[in-house]
Structures are given as C-alpha cells and as structure tokens.
Design a protein around this motif. Structure first.
Motif, PDB file in Angstrom:
ATOM      1  N   THR A   4      -5.753  -5.164  -5.644  1.00 14.28           N
ATOM      2  CA  THR A   4      -5.463  -6.543  -5.274  1.00 14.28           C
ATOM      3  C   THR A   4      -5.424  -6.709  -3.759  1.00 14.28           C
ATOM      4  O   THR A   4      -5.107  -5.768  -3.037  1.00 14.28           O
ATOM      5  N   THR A   5      -5.746  -7.921  -3.307  1.00 13.80           N
ATOM      6  CA  THR A   5      -5.604  -8.248  -1.888  1.00 13.80           C
ATOM      7  C   THR A   5      -4.266  -8.937  -1.624  1.00 13.80           C
ATOM      8  O   THR A   5      -3.918  -9.181  -0.486  1.00 13.80           O
ATOM      9  N   LYS A   6      -3.534  -9.255  -2.694  1.00 17.72           N
ATOM     10  CA  LYS A   6      -2.206  -9.871  -2.546  1.00 17.72           C
ATOM     11  C   LYS A   6      -1.169  -8.773  -2.347  1.00 17.72           C
ATOM     12  O   LYS A   6      -1.048  -7.863  -3.161  1.00 17.72           O
ATOM     13  N   GLN A   7      -0.453  -8.856  -1.230  1.00 17.08           N
ATOM     14  CA  GLN A   7       0.543  -7.823  -0.940  1.00 17.08           C
ATOM     15  C   GLN A   7       1.592  -7.781  -2.048  1.00 17.08           C
ATOM     16  O   GLN A   7       2.182  -8.799  -2.391  1.00 17.08           O
ATOM     17  N   GLU A  16      -1.398   0.980  -0.133  1.00 18.20           N
ATOM     18  CA  GLU A  16      -2.547   0.347   0.494  1.00 18.20           C
ATOM     19  C   GLU A  16      -3.704   1.347   0.580  1.00 18.20           C
ATOM     20  O   GLU A  16      -3.500   2.521   0.888  1.00 18.20           O
ATOM     21  N   LYS A  22     -11.938   2.464   1.464  1.00 15.87           N
ATOM     22  CA  LYS A  22     -12.588   1.226   1.034  1.00 15.87           C
ATOM     23  C   LYS A  22     -14.073   1.276   1.373  1.00 15.87           C
ATOM     24  O   LYS A  22     -14.915   0.895   0.550  1.00 15.87           O
ATOM     25  N   ASP A  28     -15.119  -4.237   0.793  1.00 21.15           N
ATOM     26  CA  ASP A  28     -14.996  -4.899   2.089  1.00 21.15           C
ATOM     27  C   ASP A  28     -13.819  -4.270   2.826  1.00 21.15           C
ATOM     28  O   ASP A  28     -12.729  -4.132   2.273  1.00 21.15           O
ATOM     29  N   PRO A  31     -10.106  -7.125   4.475  1.00 17.68           N
ATOM     30  CA  PRO A  31      -8.770  -7.464   3.953  1.00 17.68           C
ATOM     31  C   PRO A  31      -7.974  -6.217   3.585  1.00 17.68           C
ATOM     32  O   PRO A  31      -8.540  -5.164   3.284  1.00 17.68           O
ATOM     33  N   GLN A  32      -6.656  -6.353   3.628  1.00 15.74           N
ATOM     34  CA  GLN A  32      -5.802  -5.277   3.129  1.00 15.74           C
ATOM     35  C   GLN A  32      -5.932  -5.262   1.608  1.00 15.74           C
ATOM     36  O   GLN A  32      -5.991  -6.310   0.972  1.00 15.74           O
ATOM     37  N   VAL A  33      -5.995  -4.078   1.027  1.00 17.64           N
ATOM     38  CA  VAL A  33      -6.161  -3.933  -0.413  1.00 17.64           C
ATOM     39  C   VAL A  33      -5.157  -2.900  -0.913  1.00 17.64           C
ATOM     40  O   VAL A  33      -4.982  -1.852  -0.300  1.00 17.64           O
ATOM     41  N   TRP A  34      -4.498  -3.204  -2.034  1.00 17.35           N
ATOM     42  CA  TRP A  34      -3.510  -2.318  -2.613  1.00 17.35           C
ATOM     43  C   TRP A  34      -3.898  -1.929  -4.033  1.00 17.35           C
ATOM     44  O   TRP A  34      -4.537  -2.694  -4.746  1.00 17.35           O
TER      45      TRP A  34
END
Length: 69
Positions: A4-7, A16, A22, A28, A31-34
């Motif tokens: 997800t990109t939502k923290q 993360e 990534k 991509d 964006p931060q991804v978790w």
C-alpha cells in the motif's frame, strides 16, 4: 502480502519497502510503499486455483493470468 501507499497506523505490523527493492521489483520508486504483514491470503496447494496438475500427473505448475506479469 498487501502493498500500500497509504501509511499504516502505528498499531499495524508493517514495513516500508526501500527504493532499491521497489526498483528491482519494477515498482514506481517515488511514493512510499509499505507491506502490511498482518494481512495476507492463504492458498491451500490442493485447492489452489493457481496450480494445476500436468497431463502426466507428475509435475505441478503455476498458472497465472496473462496480466499478472
């Protein structure tokens, strides 16, 4: 495991994904991804829709939709 990109909330067990990982996965890097570790879908091999038995019944192989690449 869901990505997800939502923290995630602090109470969630998640980490993360680093930019280098990534990039290697073709994601991509901006964006931060978790990865949320507490959420996953189990797949029982004997009942899996992703595995089928070969014609000679000796080997099992993965079967994935064409757009999953």
């Amino acid at each position: 495991m869901p990505i997800t990109t939502k923290q995630p909330e602090r109470s969630r067990f998640a980490f993360e994904i680093p930019a280098i990982k990534k990039s290697r996965a073709g994601l991509d890097t901006d964006p931060q991804v978790w990865i949320i570790m507490g959420e996953f879908n189990g797949d029982v091999i004997g009942n899996s829709f992703h595995i089928e038995q070969s014609l000679d019944r000796s080997v099992q192989q993965g079967v994935f939709p064409a757009d999953s690449a």
